[in-house]
Design a protein around this motif. Structure first.
Motif, PDB file in Angstrom:
ATOM      1  N   VAL A   1      13.246   8.769 -11.206  1.00  0.00           N
ATOM      2  CA  VAL A   1      12.864   9.779 -10.318  1.00  0.00           C
ATOM      3  C   VAL A   1      12.147   9.949  -9.364  1.00  0.00           C
ATOM      4  O   VAL A   1      12.621  10.323  -8.230  1.00  0.00           O
ATOM      5  N   PHE A   2      11.243   8.901  -9.388  1.00  0.00           N
ATOM      6  CA  PHE A   2      10.468   8.621  -8.379  1.00  0.00           C
ATOM      7  C   PHE A   2      11.378   8.033  -6.953  1.00  0.00           C
ATOM      8  O   PHE A   2      11.121   8.280  -6.057  1.00  0.00           O
ATOM      9  N   MET A   3      12.135   7.024  -7.464  1.00  0.00           N
ATOM     10  CA  MET A   3      13.081   6.423  -6.702  1.00  0.00           C
ATOM     11  C   MET A   3      14.101   7.686  -5.894  1.00  0.00           C
ATOM     12  O   MET A   3      14.282   7.457  -4.713  1.00  0.00           O
ATOM     13  N   GLY A   4      14.713   8.345  -6.737  1.00  0.00           N
ATOM     14  CA  GLY A   4      15.489   9.409  -6.225  1.00  0.00           C
ATOM     15  C   GLY A   4      14.624  10.291  -5.184  1.00  0.00           C
ATOM     16  O   GLY A   4      15.462  10.648  -4.160  1.00  0.00           O
ATOM     17  N   MET A   5      13.606  10.824  -5.601  1.00  0.00           N
ATOM     18  CA  MET A   5      12.879  11.779  -4.758  1.00  0.00           C
ATOM     19  C   MET A   5      12.415  10.990  -3.326  1.00  0.00           C
ATOM     20  O   MET A   5      12.356  11.623  -2.291  1.00  0.00           O
ATOM     21  N   MET A   6      12.094   9.876  -3.469  1.00  0.00           N
ATOM     22  CA  MET A   6      11.660   9.269  -2.294  1.00  0.00           C
ATOM     23  C   MET A   6      12.565   9.079  -1.393  1.00  0.00           C
ATOM     24  O   MET A   6      12.460   8.996  -0.027  1.00  0.00           O
ATOM     25  N   LEU A   7      13.762   8.603  -2.013  1.00  0.00           N
ATOM     26  CA  LEU A   7      15.182   8.512  -1.012  1.00  0.00           C
ATOM     27  C   LEU A   7      15.306   9.687  -0.377  1.00  0.00           C
ATOM     28  O   LEU A   7      15.964   9.730   0.686  1.00  0.00           O
ATOM     29  N   GLU A   8      15.187  10.809  -1.116  1.00  0.00           N
ATOM     30  CA  GLU A   8      15.697  12.119  -0.720  1.00  0.00           C
ATOM     31  C   GLU A   8      14.700  12.437   0.508  1.00  0.00           C
ATOM     32  O   GLU A   8      15.171  12.983   1.418  1.00  0.00           O
ATOM     33  N   LYS A   9      13.542  12.090   0.522  1.00  0.00           N
ATOM     34  CA  LYS A   9      12.443  12.583   1.492  1.00  0.00           C
ATOM     35  C   LYS A   9      12.570  11.362   2.650  1.00  0.00           C
ATOM     36  O   LYS A   9      11.893  11.874   3.739  1.00  0.00           O
ATOM     37  N   SER A  10      13.358  10.493   2.578  1.00  0.00           N
ATOM     38  CA  SER A  10      13.300   9.175   3.610  1.00  0.00           C
ATOM     39  C   SER A  10      14.470   9.396   4.538  1.00  0.00           C
ATOM     40  O   SER A  10      14.872   8.368   5.337  1.00  0.00           O
TER      41      SER A  10
ATOM     42  N   GLY B   1      13.471  -0.438  -7.907  1.00  0.00           N
ATOM     43  CA  GLY B   1      14.163   0.668  -7.166  1.00  0.00           C
ATOM     44  C   GLY B   1      13.090   1.681  -6.727  1.00  0.00           C
ATOM     45  O   GLY B   1      13.308   2.089  -5.579  1.00  0.00           O
ATOM     46  N   ALA B   2      12.253   2.038  -7.716  1.00  0.00           N
ATOM     47  CA  ALA B   2      10.967   2.956  -6.881  1.00  0.00           C
ATOM     48  C   ALA B   2      10.316   2.047  -5.756  1.00  0.00           C
ATOM     49  O   ALA B   2      10.237   2.660  -4.823  1.00  0.00           O
ATOM     50  N   PHE B   3       9.866   0.774  -6.053  1.00  0.00           N
ATOM     51  CA  PHE B   3       9.347  -0.009  -4.862  1.00  0.00           C
ATOM     52  C   PHE B   3      10.235  -0.020  -3.681  1.00  0.00           C
ATOM     53  O   PHE B   3       9.956  -0.048  -2.506  1.00  0.00           O
ATOM     54  N   GLY B   4      11.637  -0.153  -3.809  1.00  0.00           N
ATOM     55  CA  GLY B   4      12.588  -0.340  -2.968  1.00  0.00           C
ATOM     56  C   GLY B   4      12.996   0.717  -1.875  1.00  0.00           C
ATOM     57  O   GLY B   4      12.909   0.978  -0.864  1.00  0.00           O
ATOM     58  N   ALA B   5      12.797   2.057  -2.863  1.00  0.00           N
ATOM     59  CA  ALA B   5      12.701   3.513  -2.088  1.00  0.00           C
ATOM     60  C   ALA B   5      11.671   3.515  -1.246  1.00  0.00           C
ATOM     61  O   ALA B   5      11.756   3.986  -0.104  1.00  0.00           O
ATOM     62  N   MET B   6      10.357   3.207  -1.433  1.00  0.00           N
ATOM     63  CA  MET B   6       9.125   3.314  -0.720  1.00  0.00           C
ATOM     64  C   MET B   6       9.389   2.315   0.571  1.00  0.00           C
ATOM     65  O   MET B   6       8.843   2.739   1.693  1.00  0.00           O
ATOM     66  N   VAL B   7       9.949   1.106   0.505  1.00  0.00           N
ATOM     67  CA  VAL B   7      10.324   0.504   1.519  1.00  0.00           C
ATOM     68  C   VAL B   7      11.262   1.034   2.498  1.00  0.00           C
ATOM     69  O   VAL B   7      11.169   0.998   3.844  1.00  0.00           O
ATOM     70  N   LEU B   8      12.250   1.538   1.867  1.00  0.00           N
ATOM     71  CA  LEU B   8      13.337   2.328   2.668  1.00  0.00           C
ATOM     72  C   LEU B   8      12.445   3.522   3.620  1.00  0.00           C
ATOM     73  O   LEU B   8      12.890   3.783   4.668  1.00  0.00           O
TER      74      LEU B   8
ATOM     75  N   LEU C   1       9.540   3.678   4.418  1.00  0.00           N
ATOM     76  CA  LEU C   1       8.477   2.784   5.439  1.00  0.00           C
ATOM     77  C   LEU C   1       9.261   2.507   6.484  1.00  0.00           C
ATOM     78  O   LEU C   1       8.888   2.949   7.775  1.00  0.00           O
ATOM     79  N   TRP C   2      10.455   2.142   6.293  1.00  0.00           N
ATOM     80  CA  TRP C   2      11.350   1.702   7.575  1.00  0.00           C
ATOM     81  C   TRP C   2      12.066   2.870   8.226  1.00  0.00           C
ATOM     82  O   TRP C   2      12.217   2.832   9.579  1.00  0.00           O
ATOM     83  N   GLN C   3      12.144   4.029   7.565  1.00  0.00           N
ATOM     84  CA  GLN C   3      12.510   5.376   8.271  1.00  0.00           C
ATOM     85  C   GLN C   3      11.256   6.072   8.860  1.00  0.00           C
ATOM     86  O   GLN C   3      11.588   7.285   9.359  1.00  0.00           O
ATOM     87  N   LYS C   4      10.281   5.624   8.740  1.00  0.00           N
ATOM     88  CA  LYS C   4       9.207   6.003   9.036  1.00  0.00           C
ATOM     89  C   LYS C   4       8.789   7.353   8.475  1.00  0.00           C
ATOM     90  O   LYS C   4       8.360   8.311   9.181  1.00  0.00           O
ATOM     91  N   GLN C   5       9.083   7.537   7.235  1.00  0.00           N
ATOM     92  CA  GLN C   5       8.711   8.843   6.364  1.00  0.00           C
ATOM     93  C   GLN C   5       7.859   8.498   5.393  1.00  0.00           C
ATOM     94  O   GLN C   5       7.879   9.447   4.602  1.00  0.00           O
ATOM     95  N   LEU C   6       7.316   7.427   5.090  1.00  0.00           N
ATOM     96  CA  LEU C   6       6.106   7.238   4.219  1.00  0.00           C
ATOM     97  C   LEU C   6       4.984   7.635   4.502  1.00  0.00           C
ATOM     98  O   LEU C   6       4.164   6.906   5.330  1.00  0.00           O
ATOM     99  N   ASN C   7       4.429   8.880   4.309  1.00  0.00           N
ATOM    100  CA  ASN C   7       3.300   9.179   4.746  1.00  0.00           C
ATOM    101  C   ASN C   7       2.560   9.935   3.449  1.00  0.00           C
ATOM    102  O   ASN C   7       3.317  10.187   2.493  1.00  0.00           O
ATOM    103  N   LEU C   8       1.202  10.420   3.501  1.00  0.00           N
ATOM    104  CA  LEU C   8       0.625  11.151   2.486  1.00  0.00           C
ATOM    105  C   LEU C   8       1.235  12.358   1.818  1.00  0.00           C
ATOM    106  O   LEU C   8       1.446  12.724   0.887  1.00  0.00           O
ATOM    107  N   ALA C   9       1.867  13.081   3.052  1.00  0.00           N
ATOM    108  CA  ALA C   9       2.331  14.247   2.538  1.00  0.00           C
ATOM    109  C   ALA C   9       3.606  14.235   1.691  1.00  0.00           C
ATOM    110  O   ALA C   9       3.923  14.986   0.935  1.00  0.00           O
ATOM    111  N   ASN C  10       4.565  13.214   1.986  1.00  0.00           N
ATOM    112  CA  ASN C  10       5.739  12.948   1.447  1.00  0.00           C
ATOM    113  C   ASN C  10       5.362  12.208   0.185  1.00  0.00           C
ATOM    114  O   ASN C  10       6.048  12.646  -1.103  1.00  0.00           O
TER     115      ASN C  10
END
Length: 459
Positions: free
Chosen positions: A71-80, A276-283, A285-294
């Motif tokens: 679920v974390f992986m999916g939601m992180m990809l959704e926000k990225s 997958g959850a870690f990889g979603a966070m890396v993606l 970060l690559w998309q510059k969408q990894l911030n505290l709000a997301n």
């Protein structure tokens, strides 16, 4: 007094129809029914004495740890913004052909299903991103809504589906129970990885059918599915700083690593979900969408979904114990034995009942409430557990798409423009419902479509 179990099941369904939270409807109704049963002398409290062990088993189940991580992986990809980049990349690749946007939506929906595993998220995301563009480019409203709703439900069957994770855990318990009931003591069991492998071929067939329908429609009624103009393609390229390949490669690599590690036996589903959850966070970060709000949004959303799943599982465990305490299991066995046609009739009846329940219950409730009741009996009759799991998944996927109560239709209606009629959505999904029914028939006639890959991978 076996029929008290049927009254319990009916009462639970009625309470669920009122909109009361599922977990508390299951637990509260079952406990009240058990209390009256004790007063009337028709229920043995020894069944509820097993509840602490059940709850401990749920909380210590390592397989279910995959749920919050996926679920974390999916939601992180959704926000990225992965979906937005994928859709633009596919539009550039296929937009110049008739029905190109429909093919692009299908392929993106498949990739999102393999990335998120959540039906509602995919339908809403594609409805917001693709539907306005398709309508603006002259696509028929019926086809546009139909293809988006249909591809949104692919998250039900394409690994790593949350539905298959939960279904695999329940079927593993049902398989062990069936073996004990038959006096068989074998170390053999089934796993979530088995269901993942069994779902791959039917999933690709379904995607192929969707694309084939789009191609046929482009030949028969080309005006309903026009190609994009050069100006449209140029506008997409200018808006996107990342080329099609760079948009496709990262999510494809993540899917390959997660799914490949499970199928090849390098990692369990729980371990792969962590990757997958870690990889979603890396993606992100690559998309510059990894911030505290997301991150806050994703973590809170994951917590809510996980709490809901485990509360429903606890409520379902209470219902299951009370149902068995009233002799429900013996009643279902006797009903199946009286059916003409043997195993075939039993499977057809179970599938039909689950299809109808799919109108009022989510896959989580059906997986935790209905499957533990019927699966051990069907497995005792000789039904293959992997085949049964994929049949249930595709059956529920079809139910979620069928008018007028399909959950996917409600999701799409919530994000679609008001100018789109609800009847257009209903009529648009009918061809795809028929396609999914065709897949069910093919799997029933040729079980090897499901069982071939697991047998090759795991023997």
């Amino acid at each position: 007094m076996d029929y008290l179990a049927l009254y319990l099941f009916g009462l639970v369904c009625l309470v669920l129809l009122t909109g009361f939270p599922v977990a508390f409807a299951l637990a509260g109704t079952s406990l009240l029914f058990a209390g009256f049963g004790v007063l009337l002398g028709h229920f043995d409290m020894a069944f509820l004495h097993a509840l602490p062990n059940r709850l401990y088993g749920i909380m210590s189940n390592t397989t279910l740890l995959a749920v919050p991580l996926f679920v974390f992986m999916g939601m992180m990809l959704e926000k990225s913004k992965v979906a937005e980049n994928l859709l633009d990349a596919m539009a550039i690749l296929f937009g110049k052909t008739k029905a190109g946007m429909g093919i692009a939506v299908t392929l993106v929906g498949m990739l999102l299903a393999a990335s998120t595993g959540i039906v509602g998220a995919t339908v809403v995301t594609m409805g917001l991103l693709a539907l306005p563009t398709m309508l603006k480019r002259g696509y028929c409203a019926r086809y546009s809504t139909g293809i988006i709703a249909a591809t949104g439900t692919l998250g039900q069957i394409i690994p790593p589906s949350i539905a298959l994770v939960l279904l695999g855990d329940v079927l593993a318990s049902s398989y062990q129970q069936a073996q004990l009931n038959m006096g068989i003591f074998s170390p053999k069991t089934i796993s979530v990885g088995d269901l993942f492998a069994g779902a791959i071929v039917p999933g690709f067939i379904l995607v192929g059918f969707y694309i084939l329908y789009s191609v046929v429609l482009a030949i028969v009624k080309p005006s309903q599915v026009p190609s994009l103009t050069d100006e449209d393609i140029s506008a997409i390229k200018e808006r996107r700083k990342v080329g099609p390949l760079m948009a496709l490669i990262p999510p494809l690599m993540l899917i390959a690593v997660v799914l490949g590690s499970i199928l090849l036996g390098f990692a369990t589903p729980t371990e792969a979900s962590g990757i997958g959850a870690f990889g979603a966070m890396v993606l992100a970060l690559w998309q510059k969408q990894l911030n505290l709000a997301n991150l806050n949004y994703v973590m809170q959303g994951t917590l809510k979904v996980t709490a809901m799943v485990f509360m429903i599982l606890i409520g379902a465990a209470i219902f299951s114990l009370v149902f068995r305490g009233f002799g429900g299991e013996e009643l279902v066995v006797s009903l199946f034995e009286q059916l003409p046609g043997g195993v075939f009739s039993a499977v057809v009846v179970v599938m039909f009942v689950m299809f109808l329940l799919g109108f009022i219950l989510d896959f989580i409730e059906i997986t935790f409430v209905v499957v533990p009741i019927v699966a051990p009996i069907l497995l005792m009759l000789g039904v293959d557990p992997i085949w049964l799991g994929i049949m249930i998944a595709v059956n529920l996927q079809t139910s979620f798409l069928t008018p007028p109560f399909g959950f996917a239709l409600f999701y799409l209606r919530g994000v679609a423009e008001k100018s789109i009629l609800t009847t257009d959505i209903y009529k648009g999904v009918i061809p795809f419902v028929l396609i999914q029914l065709l897949l069910l028939v093919l799997m029933a006639i040729y079980p090897e479509l499901v069982t071939w890959l697991p047998s090759k991978l795991y023997g």
